[in-house]
Design a protein around this motif. Structure first.
Motif, PDB file in Angstrom:
ATOM      1  N   ALA A  70       0.848  -1.195   0.000  1.00  0.00           N
ATOM      2  CA  ALA A  70       0.000   0.000   0.000  1.00  0.00           C
ATOM      3  C   ALA A  70       0.882   1.242   0.000  1.00  0.00           C
ATOM      4  O   ALA A  70       2.103   1.162   0.148  1.00  0.00           O
ATOM      5  CB  ALA A  70      -0.893   0.003   1.228  1.00  0.00           C
ATOM      6  N   ARG A  71       0.236   2.393  -0.148  1.00  0.00           N
ATOM      7  CA  ARG A  71       0.965   3.659  -0.013  1.00  0.00           C
ATOM      8  C   ARG A  71       1.462   3.774   1.415  1.00  0.00           C
ATOM      9  O   ARG A  71       0.940   3.150   2.326  1.00  0.00           O
ATOM     10  CB  ARG A  71       0.051   4.821  -0.359  1.00  0.00           C
ATOM     11  N   VAL A  72       2.422   4.622   1.632  1.00  0.00           N
ATOM     12  CA  VAL A  72       3.052   4.740   2.947  1.00  0.00           C
ATOM     13  C   VAL A  72       2.129   5.399   3.966  1.00  0.00           C
ATOM     14  O   VAL A  72       1.164   6.073   3.614  1.00  0.00           O
ATOM     15  CB  VAL A  72       4.371   5.545   2.857  1.00  0.00           C
ATOM     16  N   ASN A  73       2.446   5.176   5.226  1.00  0.00           N
ATOM     17  CA  ASN A  73       1.813   5.798   6.385  1.00  0.00           C
ATOM     18  C   ASN A  73       0.333   5.479   6.582  1.00  0.00           C
ATOM     19  O   ASN A  73      -0.456   6.375   6.887  1.00  0.00           O
ATOM     20  CB  ASN A  73       1.998   7.320   6.352  1.00  0.00           C
ATOM     21  N   PRO A  74      -0.091   4.220   6.472  1.00  0.00           N
ATOM     22  CA  PRO A  74      -1.482   3.934   6.821  1.00  0.00           C
ATOM     23  C   PRO A  74      -1.678   4.107   8.338  1.00  0.00           C
ATOM     24  O   PRO A  74      -0.765   3.861   9.120  1.00  0.00           O
ATOM     25  CB  PRO A  74      -1.675   2.479   6.408  1.00  0.00           C
ATOM     26  N   VAL A  75      -2.867   4.532   8.715  1.00  0.00           N
ATOM     27  CA  VAL A  75      -3.186   4.756  10.127  1.00  0.00           C
ATOM     28  C   VAL A  75      -4.279   3.770  10.524  1.00  0.00           C
ATOM     29  O   VAL A  75      -5.371   3.793   9.969  1.00  0.00           O
ATOM     30  CB  VAL A  75      -3.673   6.202  10.358  1.00  0.00           C
ATOM     31  N   GLY A  76      -3.979   2.904  11.466  1.00  0.00           N
ATOM     32  CA  GLY A  76      -4.950   1.913  11.920  1.00  0.00           C
ATOM     33  C   GLY A  76      -5.689   2.391  13.149  1.00  0.00           C
ATOM     34  O   GLY A  76      -5.123   3.062  14.012  1.00  0.00           O
ATOM     35  N   GLU A  77      -6.957   2.055  13.210  1.00  0.00           N
ATOM     36  CA  GLU A  77      -7.776   2.389  14.376  1.00  0.00           C
ATOM     37  C   GLU A  77      -8.009   1.110  15.176  1.00  0.00           C
ATOM     38  O   GLU A  77      -8.539   0.134  14.652  1.00  0.00           O
ATOM     39  CB  GLU A  77      -9.110   2.969  13.927  1.00  0.00           C
ATOM     40  N   HIS A  78      -7.605   1.134  16.428  1.00  0.00           N
ATOM     41  CA  HIS A  78      -7.780  -0.007  17.331  1.00  0.00           C
ATOM     42  C   HIS A  78      -8.923   0.326  18.280  1.00  0.00           C
ATOM     43  O   HIS A  78      -8.898   1.368  18.938  1.00  0.00           O
ATOM     44  CB  HIS A  78      -6.503  -0.270  18.125  1.00  0.00           C
ATOM     45  N   THR A  79      -9.906  -0.552  18.359  1.00  0.00           N
ATOM     46  CA  THR A  79     -11.073  -0.304  19.191  1.00  0.00           C
ATOM     47  C   THR A  79     -11.279  -1.491  20.132  1.00  0.00           C
ATOM     48  O   THR A  79     -11.212  -2.644  19.707  1.00  0.00           O
ATOM     49  CB  THR A  79     -12.337  -0.131  18.315  1.00  0.00           C
ATOM     50  N   PHE A  80     -11.538  -1.193  21.389  1.00  0.00           N
ATOM     51  CA  PHE A  80     -11.864  -2.231  22.370  1.00  0.00           C
ATOM     52  C   PHE A  80     -13.354  -2.171  22.661  1.00  0.00           C
ATOM     53  O   PHE A  80     -13.911  -1.101  22.882  1.00  0.00           O
ATOM     54  CB  PHE A  80     -11.071  -2.021  23.672  1.00  0.00           C
ATOM     55  N   ARG A  81     -13.991  -3.336  22.631  1.00  0.00           N
ATOM     56  CA  ARG A  81     -15.420  -3.405  22.950  1.00  0.00           C
ATOM     57  C   ARG A  81     -15.540  -3.500  24.474  1.00  0.00           C
ATOM     58  O   ARG A  81     -15.003  -4.413  25.102  1.00  0.00           O
ATOM     59  CB  ARG A  81     -16.042  -4.621  22.260  1.00  0.00           C
ATOM     60  N   VAL A  82     -16.224  -2.519  25.054  1.00  0.00           N
ATOM     61  CA  VAL A  82     -16.331  -2.408  26.509  1.00  0.00           C
ATOM     62  C   VAL A  82     -17.793  -2.221  26.880  1.00  0.00           C
ATOM     63  O   VAL A  82     -18.517  -1.464  26.243  1.00  0.00           O
ATOM     64  CB  VAL A  82     -15.503  -1.191  27.011  1.00  0.00           C
ATOM     65  N   ARG A  83     -18.212  -2.913  27.922  1.00  0.00           N
ATOM     66  CA  ARG A  83     -19.550  -2.688  28.487  1.00  0.00           C
ATOM     67  C   ARG A  83     -19.411  -1.751  29.669  1.00  0.00           C
ATOM     68  O   ARG A  83     -18.512  -1.903  30.487  1.00  0.00           O
ATOM     69  CB  ARG A  83     -20.173  -4.002  28.953  1.00  0.00           C
TER      70      ARG A  83
END
Length: 117
Positions: A10-23
């Motif tokens: 892919a192109r450089v510098n992808p930004v990933g979003e990490h999400t935690f499922r919380v109750r």
């Protein structure tokens, strides 16, 4: 069917979003209680961008079409963690011609964590 591995760079510098499922439960006195939800409580979304000529973009489109948005594939994140992912949507943009007169394209897609093949 064996799991395929997505290997297109892919192109450089992808930004990933990490999400935690919380109750969460909010009590009347302002106290809030939290607990993780489920065994696989972390998910990741990676917006990815690929550029190239039509042949390259069409190869990537073919990969996504084979997986139809619901079949998982193996992919290694930019921080070298291999996992299972799906890609439900993608967009192709015609970018005009490069300096050699060849038409160029951009494909944008989001990879989402999958927890089973």
């Amino acid at each position: 069917m064996a799991l395929e591995t997505f290997t297109h760079p892919a192109r450089v510098n992808p930004v990933g979003e990490h999400t935690f499922r919380v109750r969460e439960v909010q009590f009347g006195d302002g106290y809030k209680q939290r607990v993780g939800d489920g065994l696989n409580s972390e998910s990741q979304n990676w917006p990815m961008t690929f550029t190239g000529n039509w042949q390259r973009i069409n190869e990537i489109r073919g990969f996504f079409k084979r997986h139809a948005g619901y079949k998982a594939f193996k992919w290694t994140t930019p921080h070298f963690e291999q996992g299972l992912y799906t890609c439900k949507t993608y967009q192709v943009t015609a970018m005009g011609n490069n300096s050699c007169g060849e038409p160029m394209y951009q494909l944008a897609a989001t990879f989402e964590t999958a927890f089973h093949p």
